[in-house]
Design an enzyme around this catalytic site. Sequence first.
Site, mmCIF file in Angstrom:
data_model
loop_
_atom_site.group_PDB
_atom_site.id
_atom_site.type_symbol
_atom_site.label_atom_id
_atom_site.label_comp_id
_atom_site.label_asym_id
_atom_site.label_seq_id
_atom_site.Cartn_x
_atom_site.Cartn_y
_atom_site.Cartn_z
ATOM 1 N N SER B 21 29.913 -15.268 31.694
ATOM 2 C CA SER B 21 30.304 -14.020 31.049
ATOM 3 C C SER B 21 31.808 -13.973 30.767
ATOM 4 C CB SER B 21 29.924 -12.847 31.937
ATOM 5 O OG SER B 21 30.307 -11.635 31.316
ATOM 6 N N LYS B 45 29.298 -11.086 27.281
ATOM 7 C CA LYS B 45 30.513 -10.385 27.709
ATOM 8 C C LYS B 45 30.172 -9.113 28.489
ATOM 9 C CE LYS B 45 34.679 -9.092 28.288
ATOM 10 N NZ LYS B 45 35.501 -9.800 29.306
ATOM 11 N N GLY B 72 40.421 -7.289 31.143
ATOM 12 C CA GLY B 72 40.129 -5.894 31.503
ATOM 13 C C GLY B 72 38.892 -5.352 30.823
ATOM 14 N N CYS B 129 34.767 -7.444 38.908
ATOM 15 C CA CYS B 129 35.858 -7.683 37.971
ATOM 16 C C CYS B 129 37.180 -7.227 38.579
ATOM 17 C CB CYS B 129 35.654 -6.956 36.653
ATOM 18 S SG CYS B 129 36.995 -7.323 35.500
ATOM 19 N N ILE B 190 31.242 -17.670 41.738
ATOM 20 C CA ILE B 190 32.154 -16.586 42.044
ATOM 21 C C ILE B 190 32.761 -16.007 40.758
ATOM 22 C CG2 ILE B 190 32.845 -17.468 44.290
ATOM 23 C CD1 ILE B 190 35.364 -18.672 43.011
ATOM 24 N N ASN B 191 33.120 -14.731 40.834
ATOM 25 C CA ASN B 191 33.978 -14.183 39.793
ATOM 26 C C ASN B 191 35.391 -14.732 40.067
ATOM 27 O OD1 ASN B 191 35.153 -12.525 37.750
ATOM 28 N ND2 ASN B 191 33.506 -11.045 38.047
ATOM 29 N N THR B 192 36.378 -14.263 39.337
ATOM 30 C CA THR B 192 37.713 -14.848 39.456
ATOM 31 C C THR B 192 38.425 -14.411 40.733
ATOM 32 O OG1 THR B 192 38.510 -13.042 38.098
ATOM 33 C CG2 THR B 192 38.058 -15.117 36.981
ATOM 34 N N GLY B 216 38.892 -21.800 36.503
ATOM 35 C CA GLY B 216 39.188 -23.162 36.077
ATOM 36 C C GLY B 216 39.063 -24.150 37.229
HETATM 37 C C1 LIG Z 1 38.697 -14.752 29.839
HETATM 38 C C2 LIG Z 1 37.663 -14.463 30.890
HETATM 39 C C3 LIG Z 1 36.900 -13.291 30.813
HETATM 40 C C4 LIG Z 1 35.946 -12.994 31.783
HETATM 41 N N1 LIG Z 1 35.180 -11.868 31.658
HETATM 42 C C5 LIG Z 1 34.178 -11.628 32.550
HETATM 43 C C6 LIG Z 1 33.296 -10.517 32.387
HETATM 44 O O1 LIG Z 1 33.364 -9.754 31.413
HETATM 45 N N2 LIG Z 1 32.331 -10.316 33.324
HETATM 46 C C7 LIG Z 1 32.173 -11.157 34.399
HETATM 47 O O2 LIG Z 1 31.279 -10.951 35.211
HETATM 48 N N3 LIG Z 1 32.992 -12.219 34.561
HETATM 49 C C8 LIG Z 1 33.983 -12.486 33.661
HETATM 50 N N4 LIG Z 1 34.787 -13.589 33.831
HETATM 51 C C9 LIG Z 1 34.583 -14.469 34.996
HETATM 52 C C10 LIG Z 1 33.727 -15.683 34.648
HETATM 53 O O3 LIG Z 1 32.444 -15.297 34.197
HETATM 54 C C11 LIG Z 1 33.597 -16.624 35.848
HETATM 55 O O4 LIG Z 1 33.019 -15.914 36.913
HETATM 56 C C12 LIG Z 1 34.922 -17.178 36.329
HETATM 57 O O5 LIG Z 1 35.783 -17.406 35.244
HETATM 58 C C13 LIG Z 1 34.792 -18.460 37.151
HETATM 59 O O6 LIG Z 1 34.254 -19.517 36.390
HETATM 60 P P1 LIG Z 1 35.142 -20.634 35.637
HETATM 61 O O7 LIG Z 1 36.101 -21.191 36.634
HETATM 62 O O8 LIG Z 1 34.144 -21.645 35.147
HETATM 63 O O9 LIG Z 1 35.859 -19.940 34.527
HETATM 64 C C14 LIG Z 1 35.754 -13.894 32.865
HETATM 65 C C15 LIG Z 1 36.509 -15.063 32.934
HETATM 66 C C16 LIG Z 1 37.448 -15.367 31.967
HETATM 67 C C17 LIG Z 1 38.224 -16.651 32.064
#
Ligand SMILES: Cc1cc2nc3c(=O)[nH]c(=O)nc-3n(C[C@H](O)[C@H](O)[C@H](O)COP(=O)(O)O)c2cc1C
Lengths: 257, 303
Positions: B21, B45, B72, B129, B190-192, B216
């Site tokens: 997402s 999204k 956001g 988030c 995980i989320n970020t 990342g």
């Molecule tokens: C630009 C960006 C926007 C994101 N928006 C959302 C979001 O709207 N909802 C959500 O649950 N996670 C969101 N995430 C988190 C990602 O879905 C994911 O959990 C996180 O980036 C870890 O995975 P990755 O290391 O592969 O990016 C977002 C991440 C990024 C980089």
Amino acid sequence: MLQNEKLEKYLIVKKEMLAKSCVRLTIRCPEIAKKASAGQFAHVRANGFMLRRPISISEIDKEEGTIRLVFEVRGEGTAVIAELRAGDTIDMLAPLGNGFTLEKGKKVVLLGGGIGTPPMLEVAKFYGADATVITGFRSASAVILQDDFKKTGANVVLCTDDGTAGEHGFVTAPLARVLEEGNVDLVCACGPNGMLKGVVSLAKEHGVSCEVSLEERMGCGVGACLVCACKSVKNGEEYYARVCKDGPVFNAEEVML
Amino acid sequence: MADLSVKMAGVPFKNPIIPASGTFGFGREYTDYYPVSVLGGMSLKGTTLHQRAGNPPPRIAETPSGMLNSVGLQNPGIDAFLAHELPLIANEDTVKIANVAGSTVEDCEEIARKLEGTAIDMIELNISCPNVKQGGVAFGVDPKMAGAVTRAVRENTTKPLMVKLSPNVTDITEIARAVEAEGADAVSLINTLLGMRIDINTRRPILKNNTGGMSGPAVFPIALRMVWQVANAVKIPVSGMGGVSTWKDAVEMMMAGATTVQIGAALFQNPMAPVEIIEGMNAWLDEQGIQSVSEIIGSVRPW
Ligand SMILES: Cc1cc2nc3c(=O)[nH]c(=O)nc-3n(C[C@H](O)[C@H](O)[C@H](O)COP(=O)(O)O)c2cc1C
Ligand SMILES: Cc1cc2nc3c(=O)[nH]c(=O)nc-3n(C[C@H](O)[C@H](O)[C@H](O)COP(=O)(O)OP(=O)(O)OC[C@H]3O[C@@H](n4cnc5c(N)ncnc54)[C@H](O)[C@@H]3O)c2cc1C
Ligand code: FES
């Protein structure tokens, strides 16, 4: 089945230094050259870095199947890209975003500030004698592409902030003169925000439509992540547009600089 | 050709790979590169009840092997999503996951009700988030709140419900158990991770929001550890993500206990990442003589 043509690595056929730490790469990429339009950009991989670097397409040669990128070394990523040499390959996504309006018969003024100058070259090639090109640089040592602009047949005006080459001062002074003379249909500009603000307000004053190319930090480059936000207005409502997909070229009426 | 299909919360996926997402728009931005039908699913999204403008730029900063974002939750709101976005992807042959976020429990309930009867195959409730002031991570760091919002959405949807967890907690398994107890069919993580960068020349944070969510390759080992802990703590399936950029990372995630694997920031460097991961995984399974990818789920042999 998978159309990953956009992802091939492309051959750099020529590398030139246009000024101190200002590099021009000529890249063989027939498919990209065929589709590309003035004002679009390439999202370039910098080896060892997570994020790609957006660089405007400066010239397109559809017959030769090449495009040119001109960029300045600003930080670590552009420094790595600047190490590439003729014969190396470059990893880029292109062409991305939208370009400037290209309509034969229009009288245009094209403005470039510093490293915002290169994308105006392909626009100047399109308009030729119908264009006045005004470019501005810090000083004589940073001046680039003047001969290339002259070859397009455009009327070329050079400015430097310190007066070491061309007119002493900003691009807005010659722009005001050209607009006073009248007979301008469109103003196109790329450069630092301060310059763009000045250009936009002059164009507005003279009731001439204006297009600006904007910069913002990018992630995906294709409109999917919403990080490249730029404040815009549509139907009286403010919202964040995506520089990579809705731009980088915007109608000046739509964006809030 | 190994069997790449997996089942998560009753939903069949043709392969375990799902763009995460927020990194894949509403599923239309990467169609120049490959049709979405090659993907196991796609997580759309994050969508809120009302339109959200998002945070002011800059919204992205680079970090060693990673990045921070502070978007956001910019989105057009659930009604605009249903009217203008979903119809364009409704017939795509891939699992369509709606990422739902709300600043109140009532918002989440209402979004869930609006998704009933639509082409959405699964809900991913985002209680994690870090970039919004209300709701968001506030739900995700307290097991009671996380359980309550899960229960509320559960009672308002017939769709499979996955809850997306925040890593910004002391014990992620506690939250995972809480949402499992209140009716979640799966968890994703995980989320970020909350992070920050400063421009030393201006002494200003690079992100206008000051802080942002880190993702990342740099976060991969942390994400992997959390997926492993959660997979061992709950009975419901886990969708693993965080820093996955190669097929080997995806295999590790699955060995740690993930049934599906989501790909986020890796897309920015390589739009083909999901496809290359699917192909790489398939080749490895064949080479290993493993018939079905589901055999590797949770197959790590801990010391
Ligand atoms: C630009 C960006 C926007 C994101 N928006 C959302 C979001 O709207 N909802 C959500 O649950 N996670 C969101 N995430 C988190 C990602 O879905 C994911 O959990 C996180 O980036 C870890 O995975 P990755 O290391 O592969 O990016 C977002 C991440 C990024 C980089
Ligand atoms: C549409 C567009 C077209 C551009 N065209 C050109 C061009 O033709 N020639 C040229 O020299 N430069 C151009 N730029 C600016 C160029 O992208 C930056 O100078 C470059 O990204 C800096 O990277 P770095 O690693 O050297 O700097 P660092 O400061 O180390 O970069 C850190 C991060 O910030 C980002 N960043 C830093 N400055 C900018 C900026 N001004 N715009 C966007 N992202 C930035 C980087 O991409 C990277 O993610 C363009 C920018 C955009 C958005
Ligand atoms: S950089 Fe991802 S939307 Fe513009």
